[in-house]
Motif scaffolding. Structure first.
Motif, PDB file in Angstrom:
ATOM      1  N   UNK A 202       0.836  -1.210   0.000  1.00 29.80           N
ATOM      2  CA  UNK A 202       0.000   0.000   0.000  1.00 29.80           C
ATOM      3  C   UNK A 202       0.870   1.259   0.000  1.00 29.80           C
ATOM      4  N   UNK A 203       2.038   1.210   0.648  1.00 34.32           N
ATOM      5  CA  UNK A 203       2.924   2.377   0.655  1.00 34.32           C
ATOM      6  C   UNK A 203       3.341   2.748  -0.766  1.00 34.32           C
ATOM      7  N   UNK A 204       3.639   1.750  -1.595  1.00 32.91           N
ATOM      8  CA  UNK A 204       4.024   2.028  -2.971  1.00 32.91           C
ATOM      9  C   UNK A 204       2.875   2.645  -3.759  1.00 32.91           C
ATOM     10  N   UNK A 205       1.663   2.235  -3.457  1.00 36.65           N
ATOM     11  CA  UNK A 205       0.481   2.778  -4.142  1.00 36.65           C
ATOM     12  C   UNK A 205       0.225   4.213  -3.690  1.00 36.65           C
ATOM     13  N   UNK A 206       0.241   4.460  -2.394  1.00 32.00           N
ATOM     14  CA  UNK A 206       0.004   5.808  -1.863  1.00 32.00           C
ATOM     15  C   UNK A 206       1.027   6.789  -2.426  1.00 32.00           C
ATOM     16  N   UNK A 207       2.270   6.345  -2.502  1.00 37.87           N
ATOM     17  CA  UNK A 207       3.360   7.213  -2.967  1.00 37.87           C
ATOM     18  C   UNK A 207       3.221   7.568  -4.436  1.00 37.87           C
ATOM     19  N   UNK A 208       2.551   6.718  -5.213  1.00 37.99           N
ATOM     20  CA  UNK A 208       2.368   6.937  -6.653  1.00 37.99           C
ATOM     21  C   UNK A 208       0.954   7.410  -6.957  1.00 37.99           C
ATOM     22  N   UNK A 209       0.505   8.408  -6.182  1.00 39.89           N
ATOM     23  CA  UNK A 209      -0.793   9.063  -6.413  1.00 39.89           C
ATOM     24  C   UNK A 209      -1.982   8.124  -6.277  1.00 39.89           C
ATOM     25  N   UNK A 210      -1.809   7.044  -5.546  1.00 39.48           N
ATOM     26  CA  UNK A 210      -2.893   6.076  -5.376  1.00 39.48           C
ATOM     27  C   UNK A 210      -3.039   5.109  -6.534  1.00 39.48           C
ATOM     28  N   UNK A 211      -1.998   4.989  -7.359  1.00 42.47           N
ATOM     29  CA  UNK A 211      -2.061   4.075  -8.510  1.00 42.47           C
ATOM     30  C   UNK A 211      -1.146   2.864  -8.281  1.00 42.47           C
ATOM     31  N   UNK A 212      -1.371   1.826  -9.081  1.00 43.43           N
ATOM     32  CA  UNK A 212      -0.496   0.646  -9.025  1.00 43.43           C
ATOM     33  C   UNK A 212       0.592   0.731 -10.098  1.00 43.43           C
ATOM     34  N   UNK A 213       1.137   1.908 -10.268  1.00 45.91           N
ATOM     35  CA  UNK A 213       2.137   2.179 -11.303  1.00 45.91           C
ATOM     36  C   UNK A 213       3.395   1.320 -11.121  1.00 45.91           C
ATOM     37  N   UNK A 214       3.785   1.078  -9.869  1.00 42.37           N
ATOM     38  CA  UNK A 214       4.971   0.263  -9.625  1.00 42.37           C
ATOM     39  C   UNK A 214       4.781  -1.160 -10.144  1.00 42.37           C
ATOM     40  N   UNK A 215       3.590  -1.688  -9.977  1.00 51.04           N
ATOM     41  CA  UNK A 215       3.310  -3.034 -10.481  1.00 51.04           C
ATOM     42  C   UNK A 215       3.394  -3.062 -12.009  1.00 51.04           C
ATOM     43  N   UNK A 216       2.949  -1.980 -12.622  1.00 50.90           N
ATOM     44  CA  UNK A 216       3.018  -1.883 -14.077  1.00 50.90           C
ATOM     45  C   UNK A 216       4.468  -1.925 -14.559  1.00 50.90           C
ATOM     46  N   UNK A 217       5.328  -1.156 -13.906  1.00 47.13           N
ATOM     47  CA  UNK A 217       6.730  -1.121 -14.321  1.00 47.13           C
ATOM     48  C   UNK A 217       7.439  -2.444 -14.050  1.00 47.13           C
ATOM     49  N   UNK A 218       6.927  -3.227 -13.130  1.00 47.02           N
ATOM     50  CA  UNK A 218       7.508  -4.548 -12.873  1.00 47.02           C
ATOM     51  C   UNK A 218       6.911  -5.608 -13.791  1.00 47.02           C
ATOM     52  N   UNK A 219       5.975  -5.214 -14.631  1.00 53.49           N
ATOM     53  CA  UNK A 219       5.357  -6.149 -15.557  1.00 53.49           C
ATOM     54  C   UNK A 219       4.309  -7.040 -14.917  1.00 53.49           C
ATOM     55  N   UNK A 220       3.811  -6.633 -13.742  1.00 53.57           N
ATOM     56  CA  UNK A 220       2.849  -7.470 -13.019  1.00 53.57           C
ATOM     57  C   UNK A 220       1.408  -7.151 -13.389  1.00 53.57           C
ATOM     58  N   UNK A 221       1.178  -5.999 -14.021  1.00 53.73           N
ATOM     59  CA  UNK A 221      -0.139  -5.661 -14.578  1.00 53.73           C
ATOM     60  C   UNK A 221       0.096  -5.052 -15.955  1.00 53.73           C
ATOM     61  N   UNK A 222      -0.896  -5.171 -16.851  1.00 56.70           N
ATOM     62  CA  UNK A 222      -0.684  -4.693 -18.213  1.00 56.70           C
ATOM     63  C   UNK A 222      -0.950  -3.199 -18.371  1.00 56.70           C
ATOM     64  N   UNK A 223      -1.558  -2.585 -17.364  1.00 61.45           N
ATOM     65  CA  UNK A 223      -1.740  -1.131 -17.335  1.00 61.45           C
ATOM     66  C   UNK A 223      -1.959  -0.730 -15.884  1.00 61.45           C
ATOM     67  N   UNK A 224      -1.631   0.517 -15.592  1.00 60.00           N
ATOM     68  CA  UNK A 224      -1.833   0.936 -14.201  1.00 60.00           C
ATOM     69  C   UNK A 224      -3.041   1.858 -14.113  1.00 60.00           C
ATOM     70  N   UNK A 225      -3.634   1.859 -12.914  1.00 59.06           N
ATOM     71  CA  UNK A 225      -4.861   2.608 -12.717  1.00 59.06           C
ATOM     72  C   UNK A 225      -4.954   3.093 -11.277  1.00 59.06           C
ATOM     73  N   UNK A 226      -5.936   3.904 -11.005  1.00 65.36           N
ATOM     74  CA  UNK A 226      -6.185   4.450  -9.669  1.00 65.36           C
ATOM     75  C   UNK A 226      -6.840   3.361  -8.817  1.00 65.36           C
ATOM     76  N   UNK A 227      -6.175   2.985  -7.721  1.00 68.75           N
ATOM     77  CA  UNK A 227      -6.692   1.900  -6.894  1.00 68.75           C
ATOM     78  C   UNK A 227      -6.884   2.289  -5.429  1.00 68.75           C
ATOM     79  N   UNK A 228      -6.374   3.443  -4.989  1.00 67.96           N
ATOM     80  CA  UNK A 228      -6.464   3.810  -3.574  1.00 67.96           C
ATOM     81  C   UNK A 228      -6.236   5.308  -3.442  1.00 67.96           C
TER      82      UNK A 228
END
Length: 379
Positions: A202-228
């Motif tokens: 959750x810290x990584x999400x909060x730090x990136x404007x509430x998005x899962x952008x870090x997961x996107x850059x790691x290739x764990x999701x195909x696009x990032x979006x607002x999640x929190x």
């Protein structure tokens, strides 16, 4: 004029900042951001660290991570910087202040338990001057009452409590890299330290404007979006590059400051023995980092006279925090539990002396000489 502070400079910063400027990435989490975080994770032996634009924002992230809600209570000392309280006030918390221990200016752990109510959610120890709070007692209280411990270790980098670094003793902690601190990331900057792995995703999400952008850059999701909920808690790569230029010299910076600290302590020991001033106390379980050297006068009036004497001699020394519970916002957002026996009294006696990395030994000698002259003239 002898300044109060000079921002630390090792000579390594230029090459890394210039390299970052010439790279294709100057926003956050580039190569220097990653290097700095890896350095802290290795050095502190903690699960995760995240650079932030300031210690204030690291504390704000901590408040979000422990899910502070309207009406929650957070226990901390009143003798601290406003950010310690504001991070939790912004989320709707009521701040509960307890008195300090006069020997260290840290929160008196023996007063915490009586301040706990059903609304208490966290304890925030502040390691004043890089001297650790009584973390054994604080963690024991927190465990008994199922509370979070958030270390405000803004002044604590490279300092230890027993065999562990400050910042690794609570669930979450925050460092500051402001220009007045032992190590800086170009004037401002901070670090969020996550000692409890459950907070990392959750810290990584909060730090990136509430998005899962870090997961996107790691290739764990195909696009990032607002999640929190979140905000922009990412420092630029230029800040990280400046910090990287100092981390290799962190031990040397600490050693150098400790030398100046010891010069002050030994040079003023006679005045302390005569009862003219009170010098800092370092508990045996603490290894401090020479973040500051302070002395205490006998009274507010004597402190004002000594500061005036310094000013005439072109020496910039300063007092420190005005207790938060006595401020207008403190009256609105907080309450002081128990008796203010030491917080105000001790804060009115304290003076911080000039101290910086690379400080010439003759400068500390001049400051000591002026203090001795002041007290000689008052006899």
């Amino acid at each position: 004029m002898i300044p109060f502070n000079r921002p630390p400079r090792t000579g390594n910063e230029d090459q890394y900042v210039l390299d970052a400027m010439r790279s294709n990435k100057i926003s956050g989490d580039g190569q220097y951001g990653q290097k700095c975080q890896a350095w802290f994770e290795s050095h502190l032996d903690c699960p995760k660290t995240l650079l932030t634009p300031s210690c204030t924002q690291a504390l704000e992230m901590a408040a979000l991570l422990i899910d502070i809600q309207l009406g929650d209570e957070v226990i901390m000392p009143s003798y601290t910087f406003v950010s310690t309280a504001n991070a939790f006030v912004l989320r709707g918390a009521k701040i509960v202040f307890v008195d300090i221990h006069p020997d260290t200016m840290n929160m008196d752990a023996s007063l915490i338990e009586a301040a706990i109510t059903p609304r208490t959610k966290a304890i925030v120890p502040v390691h004043y001057a890089g001297v650790g709070c009584d973390m054994k007692a604080i963690n024991s209280i927190a465990q008994r009452h199922n509370l979070f411990v958030i270390e405000d270790a803004a002044q604590g980098m490279m300092a230890r409590y027993e065999d562990r670094y400050l910042g690794t003793l609570g669930h979450i902690a925050a460092f500051s890299f402001h220009e007045t601190k032992n190590v800086t990331s170009g004037g401002e900057g901070g670090l969020l330290i996550l000692n409890d792995p459950r907070f990392i995703p959750r810290a990584e999400i909060i730090r990136e404007k509430g998005t899962n952008r870090n997961l996107f850059f790691r290739g764990m999701v195909d696009k990032y979006t607002w999640v929190d909920a979140g905000s922009s808690y990412l420092p630029s790569e230029l800040q990280a590059a400046y910090l990287w230029g100092q981390l290799a010299q962190a031990e040397a910076i600490t050693r150098d400051r400790l030398i100046t600290w010891d010069i002050y302590y030994k040079g003023l020991a006679e005045l302390a023995a005569q009862g003219c001033v009170t010098l800092p106390n370092i508990p045996p379980e603490c290894q401090h980092n020479a973040h500051m050297f302070y002395l205490k006068c006998k009274s507010l009036e004597e402190r004002a006279a000594l500061l005036a004497h310094f000013k005439k001699q072109d020496i910039l020394a300063v007092f420190h925090y005005v207790p938060l519970h006595s401020a207008p916002a403190g009256e609105r957002f907080s309450r002081f539990h128990g008796v203010d026996r030491y917080t105000t009294q001790e804060s009115e006696r304290l003076i911080r002396l000039p101290l910086w990395y690379g400080m010439e030994r003759n400068i500390s000698g001049m400051v000591i000489e002026q203090i001795k002259r002041f007290y000689l003239d008052r006899r």
